[in-house]
Design a protein around this motif. Structure first.
Motif: not given
Length: 293
Positions: A51-77
């Protein structure tokens, strides 16, 4: 991590922890990224995988383009893993796009000001309304920055900020004009605004209208830019070495190396040593400039 979230010690390794880590791994996150994300936001492990993990990561990856970019954001917040992004982030992005804001500009906010787009959509609409009332055009590249600045203050603090500008001698029209030209000025502390204004006006070369025309001067570092440059210009003026003082646009935006080349290097005997003591020119702090004055 255990100190901040001791409850994790009681969490099931198989049912709670491993599924979350596996989701990261399946999406291509490196072990180092996973470790840093969890270390910075261990509370995320208590959230539902489906209900949270998968939807969140999917949304971020669709917006940012890659897991590496998602990781940058999650490290910040790590907050992104605790909030329903479809009801906040996605809704706010769609609303700002409908206001004419470029998508690329919006995405940059995720990196630079990660919590800005996590406001409720209702609040985001209020922020935009306030910016509209201040006269900032939605087609302006500064529009989203204006919305972000407004979002960073409560209504009470916003009114106090307007009052402070008024107390400094700026008219309502002046305030609106400065906001449209440089929204970040409204995030500057009252003490600094007053100090920069007093330093500039004390030269006798600038007045309030100069500040209104280029309010970015209010953002500049007092000790590293405003004071050293005013000192140099004052000495050059007293020695009749300059015919006209530069505009505040030049003062605030001229790169340090260019200011050095134009106003210091030709007059090393007059201001070289003084400038090296008082300035914070990058790359020149350790240089030795001897004055022969």
């Amino acid at each position: 991590m255990v100190r901040t979230r001791p409850g994790l010690l009681a969490a099931s390794l198989e049912k709670t922890l491993k599924p979350k880590i596996k989701i990261f791994q399946d999406l291509g996150f490196s072990d180092n990224d996973i470790a840093e994300i969890i270390s910075n936001g261990p509370w995320c492990l208590k959230r539902s995988a489906d209900n949270r993990f998968m939807p969140t990561l999917s949304v971020l990856k669709s917006l940012l383009g890659s897991s590496a970019e998602v990781a940058k954001v999650l490290k910040i917040s790590g907050w992104y893993l605790t909030i329903d992004l479809k009801k906040t982030l996605v809704a706010n992005i769609e609303f700002l796009e409908s206001c004419g804001v470029d998508t690329e500009q919006i995405i940059k906010q995720i990196y630079n000001f990660p919590r800005f787009l996590l406001h409720s959509p209702t609040d985001m609409k209020k922020f935009v309304k306030k910016v509209d009332e201040m006269g900032t055009c939605r087609s302006s590249r500064l529009f989203i920055h204006a919305v972000r600045v407004v979002s960073s203050m409560t209504d009470e603090n916003w009114e106090l900020k307007l009052k402070h500008f008024s107390e400094l001698g700026f008219s309502k029209d002046d305030i609106f004009k400065m906001f449209k030209k440089s929204p970040p000025v409204f995030a500057v502390s009252p003490r600094k605004l007053k100090e920069v204004k007093e330093i500039l006006l004390a030269t006798g070369k600038y007045d309030l209208s100069c500040i209104v025309n280029d309010p970015t001067s209010l953002i500049c570092s007092v000790e590293n830019k405003i004071k050293p440059r005013m000192l140099v210009l004052g000495i050059l003026d007293n020695k009749n070495l300059i015919k006209k003082w530069p505009s505040l646009t030049t003062i605030s935006r001229l790169p340090e190396s260019k200011f050095w080349e134009k106003f210091v290097q030709p007059y090393l005997n007059e201001v070289g040593e003084l400038y090296m003591v008082n300035s914070a020119l990058k790359g020149r702090r350790d240089a030795t400039i001897l004055s022969s004055a």
